[in-house]
Design a protein around this motif. Structure first.
Motif, PDB file in Angstrom:
ATOM      1  N   SER A   4     -32.054 -25.613 -66.480  1.00  0.00           N
ATOM      2  CA  SER A   4     -33.538 -25.968 -66.648  1.00  0.00           C
ATOM      3  C   SER A   4     -34.039 -24.568 -66.665  1.00  0.00           C
ATOM      4  O   SER A   4     -33.951 -23.443 -66.106  1.00  0.00           O
ATOM      5  N   ILE A   5     -34.682 -24.309 -68.145  1.00  0.00           N
ATOM      6  CA  ILE A   5     -35.159 -22.843 -68.457  1.00  0.00           C
ATOM      7  C   ILE A   5     -36.310 -22.762 -69.249  1.00  0.00           C
ATOM      8  O   ILE A   5     -36.615 -24.089 -70.018  1.00  0.00           O
ATOM      9  N   ASP A   6     -37.359 -22.096 -69.101  1.00  0.00           N
ATOM     10  CA  ASP A   6     -38.295 -21.839 -70.337  1.00  0.00           C
ATOM     11  C   ASP A   6     -38.443 -20.326 -70.548  1.00  0.00           C
ATOM     12  O   ASP A   6     -37.810 -19.450 -69.738  1.00  0.00           O
ATOM     13  N   ILE A   7     -39.096 -20.050 -71.742  1.00  0.00           N
ATOM     14  CA  ILE A   7     -38.863 -18.744 -72.514  1.00  0.00           C
ATOM     15  C   ILE A   7     -40.146 -18.410 -72.789  1.00  0.00           C
ATOM     16  O   ILE A   7     -41.112 -19.029 -73.448  1.00  0.00           O
ATOM     17  N   GLN A   8     -40.785 -16.980 -72.464  1.00  0.00           N
ATOM     18  CA  GLN A   8     -41.951 -16.576 -72.695  1.00  0.00           C
ATOM     19  C   GLN A   8     -41.617 -15.797 -73.860  1.00  0.00           C
ATOM     20  O   GLN A   8     -40.990 -14.669 -73.352  1.00  0.00           O
ATOM     21  N   MET A  16     -45.829 -18.532 -75.940  1.00  0.00           N
ATOM     22  CA  MET A  16     -46.659 -17.205 -75.869  1.00  0.00           C
ATOM     23  C   MET A  16     -46.780 -17.148 -74.338  1.00  0.00           C
ATOM     24  O   MET A  16     -46.960 -15.805 -73.858  1.00  0.00           O
ATOM     25  N   TYR A  17     -47.000 -18.299 -73.554  1.00  0.00           N
ATOM     26  CA  TYR A  17     -47.597 -17.904 -72.035  1.00  0.00           C
ATOM     27  C   TYR A  17     -46.968 -19.362 -71.634  1.00  0.00           C
ATOM     28  O   TYR A  17     -46.650 -20.589 -72.204  1.00  0.00           O
ATOM     29  N   LYS A  18     -46.815 -19.530 -70.180  1.00  0.00           N
ATOM     30  CA  LYS A  18     -46.529 -20.687 -69.480  1.00  0.00           C
ATOM     31  C   LYS A  18     -47.213 -20.629 -68.185  1.00  0.00           C
ATOM     32  O   LYS A  18     -47.317 -19.642 -67.538  1.00  0.00           O
ATOM     33  N   ILE A  19     -47.689 -21.898 -67.563  1.00  0.00           N
ATOM     34  CA  ILE A  19     -48.497 -22.111 -66.412  1.00  0.00           C
ATOM     35  C   ILE A  19     -47.302 -22.780 -65.606  1.00  0.00           C
ATOM     36  O   ILE A  19     -47.133 -24.056 -66.146  1.00  0.00           O
ATOM     37  N   TYR A  20     -46.866 -22.461 -64.461  1.00  0.00           N
ATOM     38  CA  TYR A  20     -45.955 -23.302 -63.697  1.00  0.00           C
ATOM     39  C   TYR A  20     -46.082 -22.975 -62.297  1.00  0.00           C
ATOM     40  O   TYR A  20     -45.994 -21.770 -61.904  1.00  0.00           O
ATOM     41  N   ASN A  21     -46.488 -24.089 -61.441  1.00  0.00           N
ATOM     42  CA  ASN A  21     -46.568 -23.923 -60.002  1.00  0.00           C
ATOM     43  C   ASN A  21     -47.685 -22.814 -59.642  1.00  0.00           C
ATOM     44  O   ASN A  21     -47.236 -21.882 -58.900  1.00  0.00           O
ATOM     45  N   ASP A  22     -48.750 -22.816 -60.458  1.00  0.00           N
ATOM     46  CA  ASP A  22     -49.944 -21.846 -60.385  1.00  0.00           C
ATOM     47  C   ASP A  22     -49.588 -20.282 -60.544  1.00  0.00           C
ATOM     48  O   ASP A  22     -50.184 -19.417 -60.209  1.00  0.00           O
ATOM     49  N   HIS A  55     -36.866 -18.723 -65.469  1.00  0.00           N
ATOM     50  CA  HIS A  55     -37.929 -18.462 -66.296  1.00  0.00           C
ATOM     51  C   HIS A  55     -37.666 -17.109 -66.931  1.00  0.00           C
ATOM     52  O   HIS A  55     -37.489 -16.115 -66.090  1.00  0.00           O
ATOM     53  N   VAL A  56     -37.567 -17.016 -68.142  1.00  0.00           N
ATOM     54  CA  VAL A  56     -37.380 -15.705 -68.767  1.00  0.00           C
ATOM     55  C   VAL A  56     -38.624 -15.404 -69.473  1.00  0.00           C
ATOM     56  O   VAL A  56     -39.129 -15.831 -70.491  1.00  0.00           O
ATOM     57  N   ILE A  57     -39.139 -14.079 -68.908  1.00  0.00           N
ATOM     58  CA  ILE A  57     -40.400 -13.458 -69.423  1.00  0.00           C
ATOM     59  C   ILE A  57     -39.999 -12.663 -70.458  1.00  0.00           C
ATOM     60  O   ILE A  57     -40.620 -11.456 -70.635  1.00  0.00           O
ATOM     61  N   GLY A  58     -39.485 -12.957 -71.579  1.00  0.00           N
ATOM     62  CA  GLY A  58     -39.478 -12.313 -72.849  1.00  0.00           C
ATOM     63  C   GLY A  58     -38.265 -11.171 -73.035  1.00  0.00           C
ATOM     64  O   GLY A  58     -37.869 -10.550 -72.057  1.00  0.00           O
ATOM     65  N   ASP A  59     -37.978 -10.931 -74.264  1.00  0.00           N
ATOM     66  CA  ASP A  59     -37.479  -9.625 -74.763  1.00  0.00           C
ATOM     67  C   ASP A  59     -35.823  -9.957 -74.458  1.00  0.00           C
ATOM     68  O   ASP A  59     -35.203  -9.373 -73.601  1.00  0.00           O
ATOM     69  N   ILE A  60     -35.270 -10.819 -75.073  1.00  0.00           N
ATOM     70  CA  ILE A  60     -33.808 -11.334 -74.878  1.00  0.00           C
ATOM     71  C   ILE A  60     -32.957 -10.314 -75.917  1.00  0.00           C
ATOM     72  O   ILE A  60     -31.898 -10.011 -75.474  1.00  0.00           O
ATOM     73  N   PHE A  61     -33.415  -9.885 -77.089  1.00  0.00           N
ATOM     74  CA  PHE A  61     -32.751  -9.160 -78.048  1.00  0.00           C
ATOM     75  C   PHE A  61     -33.031  -7.531 -77.980  1.00  0.00           C
ATOM     76  O   PHE A  61     -33.807  -7.138 -77.235  1.00  0.00           O
TER      77      PHE A  61
END
Length: 656
Positions: free
Chosen positions: A219-223, A405-411, A195-201
């Motif tokens: 397996s990846i998600d990005i906020q 903008m957001y993600k819900i995963y495993n509570d 899980h990448v919680i933003g600001d890659i750049f």
């Protein structure tokens, strides 16, 4: 669901499971999977282009692999040997280059280390099904690797078989290939999802390499963070976003990502800056050069001229967006027309401030926001370069496909910035397109608008609004990704930074971060009611050296921006936080500064990582306790219904 539709869905499912026995077999398999340990999740935030540190944290799974090595080999390997084994697993090719130069008997070395790494890989892979592990194997070695992972070497009937495979691998000069394959498989299985919680750049040197690594991750998600949304707007062709991107790159002397990574042609800007800004005072635009080599420092004047030129262009371009912005408070950020050239002052929020200089050769005081013909040409060529960069477009499409903008995963609720609050702690309500939004609804609406800005090719107005919104989310007062009342860019360049007008006040959210009630209200707003739920947050660096802790609201909120980027490490005192969520609970890893890949390999020095257990569960979490488990249980229910229809003759079984 109607009975007719239900039957149609069962018929569709029956194509995959044509008999009752086939369906029952899959039910047995799925029921077994539910009892496997929950897979490990890895949370990272605010990478800011720091590729080497990011890559290392991925390879060592935030320090998770080293303790497993210690546990397995404590009695047979010294600390130095265990460190060497760890570095081999992290960087197999580079480590092998060193070993080959000094090791006399590579045959024995390959055999010994293959046994060790396979032993570790067996432990790491034990929480997965054989099917899942099989899918992670390289095709060319899949059969042999699967045999080695699933055979027991202490079994009397198979020990010679197992040993013979290892011997033949080495004798046939395939030791290097198999060793590397097992090392990368170990890395791959150590973490199931990133899980990448933003600001890659921005700030760090190679955000494009970070993006390449993310594209190759299993397996990846990005906020989205505010720096990410800025680059997304730039890729869409928004001139104000492009100007901000280039200004940030100049500020940190980081043009590699733009020029080498994405092929952005900065020559038109450089030529323009050299012609119009060469004789101006550019001292306030010299880039941050800490850690830069001599060649980079020699180019600092040219970068400073480009920096100043693009900053003025930015202010002019932003005026156009401010004029049509849904947020009237943004008009306060239009400042060029408030400059008094007679006494070198500017009026901001009713007060006059002395300017450092008014050396603006391309600003017409009577029409301060009008681009000169030369500036127009520079902007057009930059927009073309950004829009036509195939690599940039590929990366931004990936951010859209894996991001939100957001993600819900495993509570766990993940977002980069904040949930906007009023001063009294209530959810802030924002008027947008004739409706009022707050909390989750506001984030959903913003994402809808942003996606239109990049993907809508039919409606130019919706596309323009979406691109304007990307810029607003970078710097706007009501941006949950930014979370401050203003971005005081002009003030920081042209007025003393200690002046009141340069202060950027954070949203009230940050004052309430330690309130458990706030955490519960936000979780409920997003439909999360589990007692073990958390909010995982990035964006604002945790100032550890001043005693701040990343664990807020009694452990309900965890802020994992600890200063991954070198530009923040003097402020935070560490080099970033990452979070690990495995079957036993949550672990927060705090990292010391990383000295580089080559130094790590040569000295076998890992990132110094301190593990803090935030939450420990005495009953180990299983797949059944996860979101994937809920999906599996729904599949089981459907399969049982299918078998019932077969049994009652409502559906015919097919011959296989």
């Amino acid at each position: 669901m109607s009975e007719k539709l239900n039957l149609q869905l069962l018929k569709f499912l029956g194509r995959q499971y044509p008999t009752a026995d086939a369906a029952i077999t899959e039910v047995i398999n799925l029921q077994a999977i539910l009892n496997l340990p929950k897979a490990t999740e890895h949370f990272i935030s605010d990478i800011h282009g720091e590729y080497e540190a990011f890559s290392h944290v991925l390879r060592n799974a935030s320090g998770v692999l080293k303790p497993k090595i210690d546990e397995l080999f404590m009695s047979e390997l010294s600390e130095k040997e265990r460190r060497s084994l760890a570095m081999l697993i992290y960087y197999p090719e580079k480590k092998l280059e060193q070993v080959i130069k000094k090791e006399q008997d590579m045959h024995d070395w390959y055999r010994l280390n293959l046994f060790r790494i396979i032993k570790l890989c067996k432990v790491i892979s034990s929480k997965y099904t054989r099917s899942k592990v099989r899918k992670a194997l390289p095709k060319e070695f899949a059969y042999i690797m699967e045999e080695l992972l699933n055979e027991q070497i202490d079994t009397f009937n198979k020990d010679k078989y197992y040993n013979e495979i290892i011997e033949r691998i080495v004798d046939l000069n395939k030791g290097k290939e198999f060793l590397c394959a097992f090392c990368y498989l170990t890395q791959r299985l150590a973490v199931d999802r990133l899980h990448v919680i933003g600001d890659i750049f921005d700030r760090g040197p190679r955000a494009d390499w970070v993006m390449d690594a993310m594209q190759n991750y299993h397996s990846i998600d990005i906020q989205w963070g505010n720096h990410d949304i800025l680059w997304m707007g730039a890729a869409a062709g928004n001139g104000a976003c492009i100007a901000n991107v280039i200004r940030n790159a100049c500020k940190y002397a980081n043009l590699e990502t733009l020029e080498d990574g994405y092929g952005i042609n900065l020559l038109p800007l450089a030529s323009f800056a050299l012609e119009y800004y060469k004789e101006t005072d550019y001292s306030g635009f010299l880039p941050h050069m800490e850690g830069m080599d001599t060649v980079q420092k020699d180019s600092s004047k040219m970068i400073a001229l480009m920096h100043k030129a693009i900053t003025i262009i930015q202010f002019k371009l932003e005026h156009r967006l401010i004029e049509r912005c849904f947020d009237p408070s943004m008009k306060e950020r239009d400042l060029l027309h408030k400059i008094n050239y007679g006494n070198n002052t500017i009026e901001i929020e009713g007060k006059n401030y002395q300017l450092k200089n008014i050396d603006f050769p391309t600003i017409n005081p009577r029409e301060p926001y009008v681009l000169t013909a030369e500036e127009e040409q520079v902007v057009e060529r930059l927009i073309t370069s950004f829009v036509q960069s195939s690599k940039l477009q590929e990366h931004v499409r990936f951010i859209f496909s894996k991001g939100s903008m957001y993600k819900i995963y495993n509570d766990n609720l993940m977002y980069h910035g904040c949930i906007l609050l009023e001063e009294d702690g209530s959810f802030k309500k924002v008027e947008l397109e004739g409706k009022t939004y707050w909390g989750r609804g506001y984030l959903d609406k913003l994402e809808e608008i942003v996606r239109e800005g990049y993907f809508n090719e039919q409606d130019n107005e919706l596309r323009r609004k979406g691109q304007d919104m990307m810029w607003y989310l970078w710097c706007g007062k009501n941006s949950p990704l930014f979370g401050k009342d203003k971005m005081s860019t002009f003030e920081r360049y042209f007025i003393q930074e200690d002046q009141e007008c340069a202060v950027e006040n954070k949203n009230a959210y940050y004052r309430y971060l330690n309130e458990i009630d706030l955490a519960n209200r936000i979780l409920e707003e997003f439909g999360i009611r589990a007692s073990e739920a958390h909010i995982i947050n990035g964006h604002v660096p945790v100032q550890v050296k001043h005693g701040e802790t990343p664990i807020k609201a009694g452990g309900k909120i965890i802020v994992i921006d600890g200063g991954f980027t070198k530009a923040y490490q003097k402020v935070t005192g560490i080099a970033g936080y990452t979070l690990i969520y495995n079957s036993w609970g949550l672990q927060l890893a705090s990292h010391e500064p990383f000295e580089g890949i080559e130094k790590a390999i040569s000295s076998e020095k890992d990132i110094v990582t301190s593990i803090n257990i935030i939450e420990y569960v005495y009953k180990r979490k299983r797949v059944a306790d996860t979101d994937i488990g809920k999906d599996i249980m729904a599949q089981i229910e459907a399969l049982l219904l299918l078998t019932e229809h077969y049994r009652l003759g409502l559906l015919k079984e097919k011959e296989i």
